[in-house]
Scaffold this active site. Structure first.
Site, PDB file in Angstrom:
ATOM      1  N   HIS A 128       0.819  -1.220   0.000  1.00  0.00           N
ATOM      2  CA  HIS A 128       0.000   0.000   0.000  1.00  0.00           C
ATOM      3  C   HIS A 128       0.851   1.268   0.000  1.00  0.00           C
ATOM      4  CE1 HIS A 128       0.283  -0.183   4.548  1.00  0.00           C
ATOM      5  NE2 HIS A 128       0.297   1.127   4.401  1.00  0.00           N
ATOM      6  N   GLY A 132       2.527   5.547   9.432  1.00  0.00           N
ATOM      7  CA  GLY A 132       3.913   5.898   9.122  1.00  0.00           C
ATOM      8  C   GLY A 132       4.829   4.727   9.418  1.00  0.00           C
ATOM      9  N   ASN A 133       4.409   3.859  10.373  1.00  0.00           N
ATOM     10  CA  ASN A 133       5.118   2.612  10.607  1.00  0.00           C
ATOM     11  C   ASN A 133       4.941   1.643   9.448  1.00  0.00           C
ATOM     12  OD1 ASN A 133       4.904   2.674  14.140  1.00  0.00           O
ATOM     13  ND2 ASN A 133       6.740   2.123  13.006  1.00  0.00           N
ATOM     14  N   SER A 134       3.970   1.904   8.577  1.00  0.00           N
ATOM     15  CA  SER A 134       3.751   1.023   7.433  1.00  0.00           C
ATOM     16  C   SER A 134       5.049   0.797   6.683  1.00  0.00           C
ATOM     17  CB  SER A 134       2.718   1.635   6.485  1.00  0.00           C
ATOM     18  OG  SER A 134       1.437   1.656   7.079  1.00  0.00           O
ATOM     19  N   ASP A 180       0.876  -7.685   1.970  1.00  0.00           N
ATOM     20  CA  ASP A 180       1.133  -6.248   1.870  1.00  0.00           C
ATOM     21  C   ASP A 180       2.640  -5.978   1.766  1.00  0.00           C
ATOM     22  OD1 ASP A 180       0.857  -3.533   1.841  1.00  0.00           O
ATOM     23  OD2 ASP A 180      -0.448  -3.435   3.591  1.00  0.00           O
ATOM     24  N   ASN A 185      -9.283   4.127   4.464  1.00  0.00           N
ATOM     25  CA  ASN A 185      -8.418   3.833   5.594  1.00  0.00           C
ATOM     26  C   ASN A 185      -8.609   4.871   6.704  1.00  0.00           C
ATOM     27  OD1 ASN A 185      -6.149   2.235   6.741  1.00  0.00           O
ATOM     28  ND2 ASN A 185      -5.077   4.186   6.593  1.00  0.00           N
ATOM     29  N   PHE A 237       2.357  -3.691   8.846  1.00  0.00           N
ATOM     30  CA  PHE A 237       1.492  -2.985   7.894  1.00  0.00           C
ATOM     31  C   PHE A 237       0.167  -2.506   8.468  1.00  0.00           C
ATOM     32  CE2 PHE A 237      -0.033  -7.350   7.274  1.00  0.00           C
ATOM     33  CZ  PHE A 237      -1.401  -7.212   7.039  1.00  0.00           C
ATOM     34  N   ASP A 238      -0.189  -2.891   9.679  1.00  0.00           N
ATOM     35  CA  ASP A 238      -1.489  -2.474  10.191  1.00  0.00           C
ATOM     36  C   ASP A 238      -1.562  -2.746  11.682  1.00  0.00           C
ATOM     37  OD1 ASP A 238      -4.000  -1.379   9.954  1.00  0.00           O
ATOM     38  OD2 ASP A 238      -4.779  -2.886   8.580  1.00  0.00           O
ATOM     39  N   ASN A 242      -9.528  -4.392   6.353  1.00  0.00           N
ATOM     40  CA  ASN A 242      -8.641  -3.344   6.855  1.00  0.00           C
ATOM     41  C   ASN A 242      -8.838  -3.147   8.355  1.00  0.00           C
ATOM     42  OD1 ASN A 242      -6.766  -1.272   6.771  1.00  0.00           O
ATOM     43  ND2 ASN A 242      -8.255   0.279   6.157  1.00  0.00           N
TER      44      ASN A 242
END
Length: 731
Positions: free
Chosen positions: A92, A664-666, A229, A335, A682-683, A220
């Site tokens: 993403h 932002g950690n994604s 992801d 999101n 990712f989430d 999500n």
């Protein structure tokens, strides 16, 4: 099930902090804290007790292993995984670049993309960057050390801004680097971060949405999850090894450090840490702000987002080129929408308002009548008054902000402001309009080309203007109303729609070449223009300046009061033997814990892993549960290869940890105890999203894509074996 220790839970719920040297006896708890690397030696006992095998001190250097392999994409995190500049991040995070290169006829979102050679790699969306940190140092004294305590709010804002610009300008004399001076602990400290700015970024591999976005918005923030992801970029530089704009002559960047990728992965209870660039958290916000956000701002946004999403879906039907252009926007809006709903639900579930009130009461009790602490009381009282004023200001500005959301109007405003700022010496220009920003402005104008459709935008703009027009006239902007054709309290939708349509018929801003050309236009030339968007930008410029001046005044007052408030928090926590960590601010952070399931509410149990067979169970053949037929066939045949987790009896797809994370950690590298890549963060779970404001150890769980699933997809589904071979795989 691990029993929750009530006494420790209540303490951690109330205060955003970590105990110094806390023993790892409470492994059933999520470990709170997005720590800066220099804080890690202070908690080294707990890091080791939790399972870290690397020396904790080795994590403090941003230019050594493993930190030197971690990079920022300017909104997402990523990491180098090969000596040839291969970068892994979330699907993403790269999806906007995939979308930018897609059309309805050649849709990489649907089909996926695999470059079989370097020559086949595609340029990422304009403005895409990979930032490699090369230096980090404290500059607090240079930013605020010499400031007079009697400066007014605006004077303080200007002084801090000018000091930061001076520091950045000196740092960026070393060409090819991007420097920044973020604040920590709400302005108590300032750090200079110097990063190599890699400008030639290319897409190497991105799975189809049917893998990379499997489950779509339905899944999500939810568990169980079965989303692949992940995606790969490659960083390129000039032949001299220095950053350069895209060129066929450029060569892959050779990073000083890379991560090994583990095919052995983890099992339940194993140590895990994530290293990345979390965006922002609000764990130290005052109660007055919490009440405003959860009582007014978030509910307003939910209503706006529902209408926003519905209008895009209506005017950009599936399969159309317009839908391809707005896919990235839709994903982001959905999101944001789900996150906001989760924030509100979480705040109610944990009693956020009550807990924040209790924390503030406890802080004041600590201040008490101790003479040397009274400056804290005075600063806190003034800060609460200021935050109340800012909340009222934000309320009044909300609907006009949305009514000004047209891409074309925003473009006109930016070009006009650029013409004004270019009349000044570079050092005196507004942030965002200096020479260092010219490339970004140009790339922003280029990105519009594949993310704009006039019919969709007109419908959205009209919708937001109708909402704006329904408010009291005292809160409306006369110059905007006059130009748009709003008359008094009435709203003639057909008349306004016709007016907006004429804007798009007559503007030149929909033409890419014209937009770029206008970057060189003078203020006088733009004021002589008959382009309706430029005329509207000029007509509302003075009001925009009033808003900006007010925001700078508020920022200056905050810069005086917030550091004193945070000093009180830090001293208070230290008096109890605890370490206060700074709110996330898009700088490098480390969060750690274990692979761990959970039970966020009565009767609901989260297992720590999902597996391939769960994909088949969910699959309907229709989006978003439309796994590729090749993948389904492999799963049904139990074709696991070398990636099976024996305790699971299958290949793990996603896993849960108790790590502390946020937006932002994604793309953050999830590492094992040896610093090997075992997945990508990712989430978070739906019950975790409120941790932006208030950390709840019982419900906080973070979701990662397992490296074994990544490698399995690459080797058996997408025929990307060449990339697997390029990486160092540890089995």
């Amino acid at each position: 099930m691990t029993k929750w220790k009530t006494a420790k839970v209540s303490r951690f719920l109330l205060y955003p902090l970590a105990a110094l040297g806390l023993a790892a006896s409470s492994q059933g708890f999520a470990k709170e804290g997005m720590f800066t690397p220099e804080q890690l030696p202070l908690i080294k006992n707990d890091l080791v007790a939790t399972g870290l095998q690397l020396p904790p001190e080795s994590l403090t250097s941003l230019t050594e292993f493993p930190m030197g392999a971690i990079v920022s994409l300017g909104g997402c995190s990523a990491s180098f995984v090969s000596p040839q500049g291969l970068v892994v991040t979330n699907h993403h995070c790269a999806r906007g670049s995939v979308q930018y290169n897609s059309t309805a006829e050649n849709n990489y979102l649907v089909n996926g993309f695999v470059a079989k050679s370097l020559d086949e790699e595609l340029p990422a969306a304009p403005g895409s960057r990979i930032y490699v940190t090369v230096d980090f140092k404290d500059v607090t004294n240079d930013v605020v050390g010499g400031l007079d305590s009697n400066l007014t709010g605006r004077e303080r804002y200007d002084a801090i801004t000018n000091n930061k610009k001076r520091i950045v300008a000196e740092c960026e004399k070393d060409q090819g680097h991007r420097c920044s001076v973020p604040s920590f602990h709400q302005g108590l400290e300032y750090k200079l971060i110097k990063q190599l700015e890699i400008k030639d970024v290319r897409i190497t591999y991105s799975p189809a949405d049917a893998i990379g976005q499997y489950g779509g918005d339905i899944d999500n923030w939810m568990w169980p999850r079965h989303t692949g992801d992940f995606a790969f970029y490659r960083a390129y530089v000039g032949k001299d090894g220095k950053p350069a704009d895209f060129s066929k002559d450029n060569v892959p960047y050779q990073p000083a450090h890379t991560l090994k990728v583990s095919a052995a992965g983890l099992d339940e209870g194993d140590f895990a840490m994530a290293v990345g660039y979390p965006g922002s958290t609000q764990r130290y916000q005052r109660l007055v702000t919490v009440k405003h956000v959860f009582g007014w701002s978030y509910p307003q946004w939910i209503t706006a987002l529902e209408d926003w999403i519905a209008m895009i879906e209506k005017t950009a039907p599936e399969g159309s080129d317009a839908r391809v252009k707005y896919e990235a926007s839709l994903a982001g809006l959905n999101n944001f929408m789900k996150n906001t709903v989760g924030q509100i639900n979480g705040a109610k579930r944990v009693g956020l308002v009550e807990r924040r009130a209790q924390r503030e009461q406890d802080l004041l009790a600590w201040i008490g009548n101790v003479p040397e602490r009274q400056q804290y009381r005075d600063a806190i009282e003034k800060l609460d008054k200021l935050e109340t004023e800012i909340s009222a200001f934000n309320k009044a500005s909300f609907l006009y902000g949305n009514a000004s959301r047209s891409q074309m109007l925003s473009t006109a405003k930016r070009l006009y402001r650029l013409a004004i700022e270019k009349q000044k010496p570079d050092a005196d220009r507004e942030l965002g309009y200096q020479e260092r920003d010219m490339a970004r402005i140009k790339q922003g104008l280029q990105r519009i080309e594949r993310r704009f459709d006039a019919e969709v935008e007109q419908a959205l703009w009209l919708m937001f203007i109708e909402k704006y027009a329904a408010q009291q006239q005292s809160q409306r902007v006369a110059a905007f109303d006059k130009f748009i054709g709003l008359e008094g309290a009435s709203f003639n939708k057909d008349k306004v729609a016709k007016q907006l349509s004429s804007f798009y018929d007559r503007t030149v801003l929909t033409d890419l070449d014209k937009r770029i050309e206008l970057m060189d236009a003078t203020k006088a030339e733009l004021e002589a223009s008959d382009d309706p968007f430029m005329q509207l930008a000029i007509a509302t410029f003075d009001y925009g300046q009033e808003i900006e001046d007010k925001e700078k005044l508020h920022a200056g007052k905050r810069a005086s009061l917030r550091p004193q408030y945070m000093k009180a928090i830090i001293d208070w926590q230290r008096s109890m033997g605890k370490l206060a960590y700074p709110d996330a601010n898009s700088t490098l952070r480390v969060t750690y814990g274990k692979v761990l399931g959970g039970s966020p509410k009565d009767g609901l149990i989260y297992q720590p892993f999902t597996k391939l067979e769960g994909i088949v169970e969910k699959d309907t053949g229709e989006e978003p549960f439309n796994s590729p037929k090749k993948q389904l066939k492999l799963i049904k045949a139990k074709h696991y290869g070398d990636y099976e987790l024996k305790s699971l009896g299958s290949v793990p797809v996603n896993f849960l940890t108790d790590l502390d994370s946020t937006g932002g950690n994604s793309g953050s590298a999830t590492l094992n105890s040896k610093g090997e890549l075992i997945g990508l963060l990712f989430d978070g779970t739906f019950e975790s999203v409120n941790s932006d404001w208030d950390f709840d150890p019982r419900t906080t769980r973070t979701i990662h894509v397992d490296s074994r699933y990544m490698l399995w997809v690459m080797e058996y589904v997408d025929d990307a074996k060449h990339l697997v071979k390029e990486m160092t795989i540890v089995k």
